[in-house]
Design a protein around this motif. Structure first.
Motif, PDB file in Angstrom:
ATOM      1  N   PRO A 132      -5.941  14.133 -34.643  1.00  0.00           N
ATOM      2  CA  PRO A 132      -6.626  12.910 -34.216  1.00  0.00           C
ATOM      3  C   PRO A 132      -8.015  13.229 -33.693  1.00  0.00           C
ATOM      4  CG  PRO A 132      -4.369  12.957 -33.409  1.00  0.00           C
ATOM      5  CD  PRO A 132      -4.630  14.306 -33.992  1.00  0.00           C
ATOM      6  N   ALA A 133      -8.919  12.290 -33.815  1.00  0.00           N
ATOM      7  CA  ALA A 133     -10.318  12.532 -33.458  1.00  0.00           C
ATOM      8  C   ALA A 133     -10.479  13.099 -32.055  1.00  0.00           C
ATOM      9  CB  ALA A 133     -11.107  11.234 -33.604  1.00  0.00           C
ATOM     10  N   HIS A 134      -9.685  12.614 -31.095  1.00  0.00           N
ATOM     11  CA  HIS A 134      -9.853  13.067 -29.713  1.00  0.00           C
ATOM     12  C   HIS A 134      -9.271  14.455 -29.473  1.00  0.00           C
ATOM     13  CE1 HIS A 134      -5.798  11.414 -29.769  1.00  0.00           C
ATOM     14  NE2 HIS A 134      -5.542  12.033 -28.629  1.00  0.00           N
ATOM     15  N   LEU A 204     -17.029  22.904 -26.425  1.00  0.00           N
ATOM     16  CA  LEU A 204     -16.637  22.369 -25.124  1.00  0.00           C
ATOM     17  C   LEU A 204     -17.693  21.411 -24.584  1.00  0.00           C
ATOM     18  CD1 LEU A 204     -14.590  22.417 -22.801  1.00  0.00           C
ATOM     19  CD2 LEU A 204     -15.848  24.341 -21.825  1.00  0.00           C
ATOM     20  N   LEU A 205     -18.955  21.757 -24.726  1.00  0.00           N
ATOM     21  CA  LEU A 205     -20.030  20.886 -24.229  1.00  0.00           C
ATOM     22  C   LEU A 205     -20.072  19.580 -25.014  1.00  0.00           C
ATOM     23  CD1 LEU A 205     -22.880  23.500 -23.624  1.00  0.00           C
ATOM     24  CD2 LEU A 205     -21.374  22.426 -21.936  1.00  0.00           C
ATOM     25  N   GLU A 206     -19.799  19.652 -26.309  1.00  0.00           N
ATOM     26  CA  GLU A 206     -19.740  18.415 -27.111  1.00  0.00           C
ATOM     27  C   GLU A 206     -18.597  17.528 -26.635  1.00  0.00           C
ATOM     28  OE1 GLU A 206     -19.332  19.824 -31.069  1.00  0.00           O
ATOM     29  OE2 GLU A 206     -21.485  20.169 -31.374  1.00  0.00           O
ATOM     30  N   GLN A 207     -17.468  18.153 -26.297  1.00  0.00           N
ATOM     31  CA  GLN A 207     -16.334  17.388 -25.783  1.00  0.00           C
ATOM     32  C   GLN A 207     -16.702  16.715 -24.462  1.00  0.00           C
ATOM     33  OE1 GLN A 207     -13.407  16.766 -27.140  1.00  0.00           O
ATOM     34  NE2 GLN A 207     -12.468  15.737 -25.384  1.00  0.00           N
ATOM     35  N   ILE A 208     -17.412  17.433 -23.610  1.00  0.00           N
ATOM     36  CA  ILE A 208     -17.824  16.882 -22.320  1.00  0.00           C
ATOM     37  C   ILE A 208     -18.810  15.736 -22.515  1.00  0.00           C
ATOM     38  CG2 ILE A 208     -19.094  17.390 -20.195  1.00  0.00           C
ATOM     39  CD1 ILE A 208     -17.906  20.216 -20.317  1.00  0.00           C
ATOM     40  N   GLU A 209     -19.725  15.890 -23.455  1.00  0.00           N
ATOM     41  CA  GLU A 209     -20.744  14.865 -23.705  1.00  0.00           C
ATOM     42  C   GLU A 209     -20.164  13.587 -24.274  1.00  0.00           C
ATOM     43  OE1 GLU A 209     -23.568  16.759 -26.190  1.00  0.00           O
ATOM     44  OE2 GLU A 209     -24.335  18.080 -24.604  1.00  0.00           O
ATOM     45  N   MET A 210     -18.949  13.654 -24.846  1.00  0.00           N
ATOM     46  CA  MET A 210     -18.315  12.445 -25.365  1.00  0.00           C
ATOM     47  C   MET A 210     -18.110  11.421 -24.265  1.00  0.00           C
ATOM     48  SD  MET A 210     -15.412  13.929 -27.964  1.00  0.00           S
ATOM     49  CE  MET A 210     -14.643  12.312 -28.059  1.00  0.00           C
ATOM     50  N   GLY A 211     -17.882  11.914 -23.029  1.00  0.00           N
ATOM     51  CA  GLY A 211     -17.777  11.009 -21.892  1.00  0.00           C
ATOM     52  C   GLY A 211     -16.447  10.334 -21.714  1.00  0.00           C
ATOM     53  N   THR A 212     -15.445  10.651 -22.571  1.00  0.00           N
ATOM     54  CA  THR A 212     -14.129  10.017 -22.428  1.00  0.00           C
ATOM     55  C   THR A 212     -13.223  10.922 -21.604  1.00  0.00           C
ATOM     56  OG1 THR A 212     -13.443  11.037 -24.516  1.00  0.00           O
ATOM     57  CG2 THR A 212     -14.290   8.777 -24.599  1.00  0.00           C
ATOM     58  N   VAL A 219     -11.369  17.300 -18.970  1.00  0.00           N
ATOM     59  CA  VAL A 219     -12.236  17.381 -20.150  1.00  0.00           C
ATOM     60  C   VAL A 219     -11.510  16.882 -21.390  1.00  0.00           C
ATOM     61  CG1 VAL A 219     -13.510  18.947 -21.657  1.00  0.00           C
ATOM     62  CG2 VAL A 219     -13.593  19.249 -19.167  1.00  0.00           C
ATOM     63  N   PHE A 220     -10.260  17.293 -21.559  1.00  0.00           N
ATOM     64  CA  PHE A 220      -9.468  16.858 -22.712  1.00  0.00           C
ATOM     65  C   PHE A 220      -8.460  15.811 -22.240  1.00  0.00           C
ATOM     66  CE2 PHE A 220     -10.740  21.244 -23.672  1.00  0.00           C
ATOM     67  CZ  PHE A 220     -11.361  21.054 -24.913  1.00  0.00           C
ATOM     68  N   SER A 221      -8.488  14.666 -22.876  1.00  0.00           N
ATOM     69  CA  SER A 221      -7.602  13.581 -22.455  1.00  0.00           C
ATOM     70  C   SER A 221      -7.155  12.785 -23.667  1.00  0.00           C
ATOM     71  CB  SER A 221      -8.317  12.652 -21.454  1.00  0.00           C
ATOM     72  OG  SER A 221      -9.451  12.062 -22.074  1.00  0.00           O
TER      73      SER A 221
END
Length: 320
Positions: A132-134, A204-212, A219-221
């Motif tokens: 899944p995308a997330h 990891l920084l891209e994941q953080i920048e997603m803001g979700t 960080v991961f949700s």
């Protein structure tokens, strides 16, 4: 009575004593306590939980083991259930509620020690594409760091530093969408800093920048920002790996095995791999991955020939 082996008649049942035993285990971490309670409830209480401790025989315990095997439980799971059952009876023995433990001499199914076959690079990339995308960045991050699923899904913003991540806690049972409960890591060796290569740090920084982000800066949700649950992860994994012919009971932990195999293939020492994965010592690492290290037979052959080899001696075949 004179020999000191007499015990008074008691009607205390196994389940009653097991619940008392569970409540006294101060050394149990939240996850361990939950596992102990679940294994006793699912595997032992139905078998003889209602019977008085003094009426339970070795045959009763052996029947429980056989029933668990017929249910298709893995030998390791059966062994874990037996460990908790034995601990309850040992406590009863110490408290002089029984004369002898009925666990003595009980036979367990032999564990099938299959060698770990790491996923290929193509399989890992496929998981990253199908997830899944997330969770797509989570798959790459897990494969690129070797963290346990419970470790990377518990990372919060304040634990992320330039080029590294600090692991000092993880989500504990009781965590919900509105409440986060923190618990200790698996072992003392799990407390560590994990360095990030530039590409993995970028992920990891891209994941953080997603803001979700989830509660408390996770960080991961999940899709709605709630903490990731094991059941959700397993469902996503099964969907992403459908048709990939992976071993039974595969899961996100396989990305940890992939990372270990990657380090070994690049010549990392057992000590380095152990430190990276958060193992207690290299012996734990070797017990799991020793078959992945290249053989030293060629170097041994060269060393011996360097001393004893004769240029005009008889031709011999090089060891394979």
């Amino acid at each position: 009575m004179r020999a000191g082996t007499y015990v008074a008649e008691s009607a205390v049942t196994f389940e009653q004593h097991a619940r008392t035993w569970l409540g006294r285990q101060l050394q149990h971490e939240p996850g361990t306590a939950e596992t102990a309670e679940r294994r006793l409830r699912l595997d032992a209480y139905d078998a003889f939980g209602h019977k008085p401790l003094q009426r339970i025989t070795k045959g009763d315990v052996q029947d429980m083991v056989a029933a668990l095997a017929r249910r298709g439980l893995a030998p390791a799971t059966i062994a874990l259930s037996f460990v908790y059952v034995r601990a309850v009876f040992n406590a009863a023995l110490d408290e002089r509620l029984i004369v002898v433990s009925p666990c003595k001499g009980v036979r367990l199914p032999k564990a099938d020690h299959k060698l770990i076959a790491p996923m290929t690079v193509e399989q890992v990339m496929t998981v990253g594409e199908r997830a899944p995308a997330h969770l797509r960045r989570a798959a790459v991050f897990a494969a690129g760091t070797g963290m346990r699923p419970g470790e990377w899904r518990s990372i919060t913003l304040d634990r992320v530093k330039p080029g590294k991540v600090h692991l000092d806690r993880q989500l504990a049972p009781g965590t919900s969408a509105s409440k986060v409960v923190w618990g200790p890591l698996k072992t003392k060796a799990s407390y560590r800093w994990v360095s990030l290569s530039p590409s993995i740090e970028k992920v990891l920084l891209e994941q953080i920048e997603m803001g979700t982000r989830g509660p408390e800066g996770l960080v991961f949700s999940g899709l709605r920002g709630a903490p990731l649950r094991r059941q959700q992860l397993q469902y996503a994994w099964d969907k992403a790996t459908a048709g990939m012919d992976l071993p039974d009971r595969s899961g996100w932990h396989d990305l940890r095995h992939f990372h270990a195999s990657l380090l070994i293939a690049q010549g990392a020492s057992p000590r380095a791999v152990a430190d990276r994965l958060g193992h207690k010592d290299p012996s734990e690492t070797l017990a799991t991955y020793s078959h992945l290290w290249p053989s030293d037979e060629g170097r041994i052959w060269a060393a011996v020939e360097g001393v004893f080899g004769l240029s005009d001696g008889p031709e011999t075949d090089q060891p394979r």
